[in-house]
Scaffold this motif. Structure first.
Motif, short mmCIF file in Angstrom:
data_model
loop_
_atom_site.label_atom_id
_atom_site.label_comp_id
_atom_site.label_asym_id
_atom_site.label_seq_id
_atom_site.Cartn_x
_atom_site.Cartn_y
_atom_site.Cartn_z
N VAL B 176 -45.55 5.03 -8.25
CA VAL B 176 -46.10 4.45 -9.47
C VAL B 176 -46.50 3.01 -9.20
O VAL B 176 -45.70 2.23 -8.66
CB VAL B 176 -45.05 4.50 -10.61
CG1 VAL B 176 -45.61 3.88 -11.89
CG2 VAL B 176 -44.61 5.93 -10.86
N ALA B 195 -44.25 -0.61 -14.54
CA ALA B 195 -45.36 0.30 -14.29
C ALA B 195 -46.62 -0.18 -15.02
O ALA B 195 -46.55 -0.62 -16.16
CB ALA B 195 -45.00 1.70 -14.75
N HIS B 203 -39.27 0.07 -13.26
CA HIS B 203 -38.89 0.97 -12.17
C HIS B 203 -37.89 0.34 -11.22
O HIS B 203 -37.27 1.02 -10.42
CB HIS B 203 -40.14 1.44 -11.41
CG HIS B 203 -40.89 2.50 -12.16
ND1 HIS B 203 -40.85 3.83 -11.81
CD2 HIS B 203 -41.64 2.42 -13.28
CE1 HIS B 203 -41.57 4.52 -12.67
NE2 HIS B 203 -42.07 3.70 -13.58
#
Lengths: 131, 258
Positions: B176, B195, B203
């Motif tokens: 991502v 993200a 994340h």
């Protein structure tokens, strides 16, 4: 010749002034913090905002208390019994579980330990002999 | 000959002084640009998005950097499956070297359960996630690392006393694409990887203690974000299995307040 000395002197002083303004490289000598061994710094941003100093001081003091208690325990064990209120991370060897009115204790060489959570750590606290 | 020496000396010192002043200038300029609105905007987007989620589950893999008595640094790994249903339900299963624990919060009661030791403790707690986090921290003496990001006013709390906000760059975490942000406040640096796109989820989250030269961090990687977890009240309430023993929380005192 005199002029050279003068100019050199002035330039040196000037240079030194600039050097003094520059923060020295963050080379730290082996810090005292390292001496407080095993201190678990549960760093949390929000918790820090709420009062980092007092919280970490509390953590440090509780560590110290635990250490002191362990020392006491060691000393007391040598002379026969462990003082009530002593907190240990692990039980001594040769314990037997004893259940008194629904509560489980560990009987270890004449002392009785009861499990408890200190924070989220499982510890054992020395209690009076349960009846 | 003398005049040559004189010129060389002057030139040398001029050069040194110039070099030094350049580095000083650069530092001053760096301070001027310390708060990058691009970084704070992304953080705000992330906290707003997290705050808007009614329920979610996530897997967090935490690395706790520690100093051993021997002075060596070691990392402890703790994995956690966290499931949250707002306003006031949370369950976290934490498995690792230092903990093997399930944490339940059903809106009224907090339960800490150590399956291996077969012990659990229960405590009546406030009826909001925020209230419960506060109670947990101040009255019981522990916290869940991810709680930082879950407060309703997480943005304000995170930004408190922040003196530096910076977009470090972009990178991929678990495939991502994320913006890598750095924030600094007295005593703590933290980095967040958020993200890009319509789901600005964190994340990775790293908190570094800058008060000690060891610069120990808690590193938290977040994966398996699920906005549609199956939630049932039974998941958040603890029913002690047979043979488990109820124990107490030791009173936690801050030493100053109590």
């Amino acid at each position: 010749m005199k002029t050279i000395v003068k100019i050199t002197l002035i330039s040196t002083v000037l240079a030194l002034m600039f050097i003094a303004d520059i923060p020295l490289l963050p080379v730290n000598l082996v810090p005292e913090a390292h001496a407080i061994l095993g201190v678990r710094r549960r760093t949390a941003v929000v918790a820090y905002s709420a009062g980092a100093a007092s919280a970490s001081a509390a953590a440090a003091s509780s560590q110290q208390q635990a250490a002191a208690a362990q020392q006491q325990a060691a000393a007391a064990q040598a002379s026969g019994g462990v003082p009530v209120g002593t907190v240990v991370q692990a039980l001594p060897s040769g314990c037997k579980p004893v259940t008194v009115s629904g509560t489980e204790y560990q009987a270890c060489g004449g002392s009785f330990y009861k499990a408890a959570f200190q924070g989220n750590n499982l510890v054992y606290v020395v209690v009076e002999k349960p009846i | 000959m003398n005049i040559f020496k004189f010129r060389t000396t002057v030139l040398l010192f001029t050069l040194i002084v110039f070099a030094l002043s350049v580095s000083v200038c650069r530092e001053v300029r760096a301070q001027d640009q310390a708060m990058d609105p691009a970084a704070t905007d992304i953080l705000k987007r992330m906290t707003d998005y997290l705050g808007s989620l009614k329920k979610f589950s996530v897997h967090t893999q935490n690395t706790l950097e520690e100093l051993l008595d021997s002075g060596h640094r070691v990392d402890f790994e703790v994995g956690a499956n966290v499931i949250i249903s707002r306003p006031n339900k949370l369950r976290a299963e934490r498995r690792g070297e230092m903990v093997d624990q399930v944490f339940y919060y059903d809106g009224k009661t907090l339960t800490l359960y150590n399956p291996v030791d077969k012990v659990y403790a229960m405590e009546a707690v406030p009826n909001t996630l925020e209230g419960m986090f506060e109670f947990m921290y101040w009255s019981l003496g522990f916290n869940i690392p991810i709680s930082d990001l879950l407060y309703a006013d997480a943005f304000r709390l995170l930004m408190q006393d922040v003196t530096l906000a910076e977009v470090i760059g972009q990178t991929f975490i678990d495939g991502v694409k994320c913006d890598h942000l750095l924030f600094s406040r007295p005593g703590v640096d933290f980095q967040v990887w958020v993200a890009q796109g319509s789901r600005p989820l964190p994340h990775k989250y790293v908190v570094t203690d800058t008060t000690s030269p060891a610069l120990l961090s808690i590193i938290m990687r977040m994966s398996d974000w699920n906005m549609e977890p199956v939630v049932a009240d039974a998941q958040f309430a603890f029913v002690p299995p047979k043979g488990t023993q109820k124990i107490d929380f030791m009173p936690f005192t801050t030493g100053e307040n109590k």
